[in-house]
Design a protein around this motif. Sequence first.
Motif, PDB file in Angstrom:
ATOM      1  N   LEU A  29      -8.271   3.595  -3.798  1.00 21.55           N
ATOM      2  CA  LEU A  29      -9.033   3.634  -2.751  1.00 21.55           C
ATOM      3  C   LEU A  29      -8.787   4.962  -2.691  1.00 21.55           C
ATOM      4  CD1 LEU A  29     -11.235   2.690  -0.509  1.00 21.55           C
ATOM      5  CD2 LEU A  29     -10.447   3.173   1.038  1.00 21.55           C
ATOM      6  N   GLN A  30      -9.722   6.295  -3.397  1.00 20.27           N
ATOM      7  CA  GLN A  30      -9.954   7.748  -3.398  1.00 20.27           C
ATOM      8  C   GLN A  30     -11.012   8.181  -2.307  1.00 20.27           C
ATOM      9  OE1 GLN A  30      -8.606  10.370  -5.738  1.00 20.27           O
ATOM     10  NE2 GLN A  30      -9.376  11.808  -4.199  1.00 20.27           N
ATOM     11  N   MET A  31     -10.742   9.063  -1.669  1.00 16.65           N
ATOM     12  CA  MET A  31     -10.765   9.458  -0.571  1.00 16.65           C
ATOM     13  C   MET A  31     -11.386  10.767  -0.183  1.00 16.65           C
ATOM     14  SD  MET A  31      -9.568   6.546   2.358  1.00 16.65           S
ATOM     15  CE  MET A  31      -8.013   7.789   2.145  1.00 16.65           C
ATOM     16  N   LEU A  85      -7.693  12.099  -0.014  1.00 21.32           N
ATOM     17  CA  LEU A  85      -6.483  10.591   0.254  1.00 21.32           C
ATOM     18  C   LEU A  85      -6.488  10.125  -1.661  1.00 21.32           C
ATOM     19  CD1 LEU A  85      -5.356  11.031   3.189  1.00 21.32           C
ATOM     20  CD2 LEU A  85      -3.567  11.702   1.210  1.00 21.32           C
ATOM     21  N   ARG A  86      -5.589   9.622  -2.489  1.00 21.92           N
ATOM     22  CA  ARG A  86      -5.742   8.738  -2.754  1.00 21.92           C
ATOM     23  C   ARG A  86      -4.776   7.335  -2.555  1.00 21.92           C
ATOM     24  NH1 ARG A  86      -5.313   7.298  -9.373  1.00 21.92           N
ATOM     25  NH2 ARG A  86      -3.025   7.332  -8.945  1.00 21.92           N
ATOM     26  N   LEU A  87      -5.418   6.401  -1.616  1.00 23.65           N
ATOM     27  CA  LEU A  87      -4.689   4.800  -1.798  1.00 23.65           C
ATOM     28  C   LEU A  87      -4.480   3.654  -2.927  1.00 23.65           C
ATOM     29  CD1 LEU A  87      -5.976   4.328   2.535  1.00 23.65           C
ATOM     30  CD2 LEU A  87      -4.492   5.412   1.213  1.00 23.65           C
ATOM     31  N   SER A  95     -11.763   1.342  -7.240  1.00 26.06           N
ATOM     32  CA  SER A  95     -11.520   1.215  -8.380  1.00 26.06           C
ATOM     33  C   SER A  95     -10.049   0.039  -8.839  1.00 26.06           C
ATOM     34  CB  SER A  95     -10.530   1.629  -9.129  1.00 26.06           C
ATOM     35  OG  SER A  95     -10.043   2.754  -8.471  1.00 26.06           O
ATOM     36  N   ARG A  96     -10.240  -0.499  -9.711  1.00 26.68           N
ATOM     37  CA  ARG A  96      -8.877  -1.097 -10.342  1.00 26.68           C
ATOM     38  C   ARG A  96      -8.277  -1.330 -11.369  1.00 26.68           C
ATOM     39  NH1 ARG A  96     -10.484  -7.224  -8.587  1.00 26.68           N
ATOM     40  NH2 ARG A  96      -8.256  -7.649  -9.095  1.00 26.68           N
ATOM     41  N   ASP A  97      -7.492  -1.241 -11.580  1.00 28.69           N
ATOM     42  CA  ASP A  97      -6.685  -1.352 -13.173  1.00 28.69           C
ATOM     43  C   ASP A  97      -5.734  -2.629 -13.366  1.00 28.69           C
ATOM     44  OD1 ASP A  97      -4.844  -1.013 -15.247  1.00 28.69           O
ATOM     45  OD2 ASP A  97      -4.745   0.823 -15.584  1.00 28.69           O
ATOM     46  N   ASN A  98      -6.472  -3.737 -13.944  1.00 25.08           N
ATOM     47  CA  ASN A  98      -5.989  -4.924 -13.762  1.00 25.08           C
ATOM     48  C   ASN A  98      -4.540  -4.776 -14.341  1.00 25.08           C
ATOM     49  OD1 ASN A  98      -7.706  -6.359 -12.132  1.00 25.08           O
ATOM     50  ND2 ASN A  98      -9.209  -7.116 -14.101  1.00 25.08           N
ATOM     51  N   ALA A  99      -4.114  -4.071 -16.221  1.00 26.18           N
ATOM     52  CA  ALA A  99      -3.831  -3.947 -16.362  1.00 26.18           C
ATOM     53  C   ALA A  99      -2.121  -4.280 -15.974  1.00 26.18           C
ATOM     54  CB  ALA A  99      -3.380  -3.182 -17.657  1.00 26.18           C
ATOM     55  N   GLU A 151       0.992  -1.081   0.183  1.00 27.37           N
ATOM     56  CA  GLU A 151      -0.278   0.349   0.028  1.00 27.37           C
ATOM     57  C   GLU A 151       0.335   1.540  -0.384  1.00 27.37           C
ATOM     58  OE1 GLU A 151      -1.640  -2.858   2.672  1.00 27.37           O
ATOM     59  OE2 GLU A 151      -0.154  -2.188   1.531  1.00 27.37           O
ATOM     60  N   SER A 152       0.082   2.198  -0.700  1.00 24.72           N
ATOM     61  CA  SER A 152       1.509   3.778  -0.577  1.00 24.72           C
ATOM     62  C   SER A 152      -0.388   4.535  -0.335  1.00 24.72           C
ATOM     63  CB  SER A 152       1.653   4.042  -1.449  1.00 24.72           C
ATOM     64  OG  SER A 152       1.276   3.614  -2.702  1.00 24.72           O
ATOM     65  N   GLY A 153       0.102   5.450  -0.286  1.00 24.23           N
ATOM     66  CA  GLY A 153      -1.110   7.248  -0.400  1.00 24.23           C
ATOM     67  C   GLY A 153      -1.293   7.426   1.114  1.00 24.23           C
TER      68      GLY A 153
END
Length: 124
Positions: free
Chosen positions: A81-83, A18-20, A71-75, A6-8
């Motif tokens: 996690l946009q908070m 914040l966006r994690l 949301s996710r980016d499978n690529a 994790e980061s962010g």
Amino acid sequence: QVQLVESGGGLVQAGGSLRLSCAASGRGFRSYTMGWFRQAPGKEREFVAAITWSGYNTYYEDSVKGRFTISRDNAKNTVYLQMNSLKPEDTAVYYCAAGAKGGSYYIEPSYDHWGQGTQVTVSS
């Protein structure tokens, strides 16, 4: 085996955003349901949000609905996690989790892999 990082996280004032991010390494990311959990000081870890492998279905804990977006980016093997509209009660360590067992997305036993967590602190 999947490893999650994790980061962010950070310190933000109430009302801020914040966006994690959670970056996954290893095979099979695209087949996992991904979840975010959090643990506040002195409290048990609790469910925050989850997203199915396709990204088509998302789920939220009631207190974050309308403020957080998963949301996710499978690529990129990454889940986000946009908070927004953060509150002091959102202060916690946030954990990313990956699960392929099926079952209830909001409980910890449904997840096979966990990250180390990132601290989010919201000041009033």
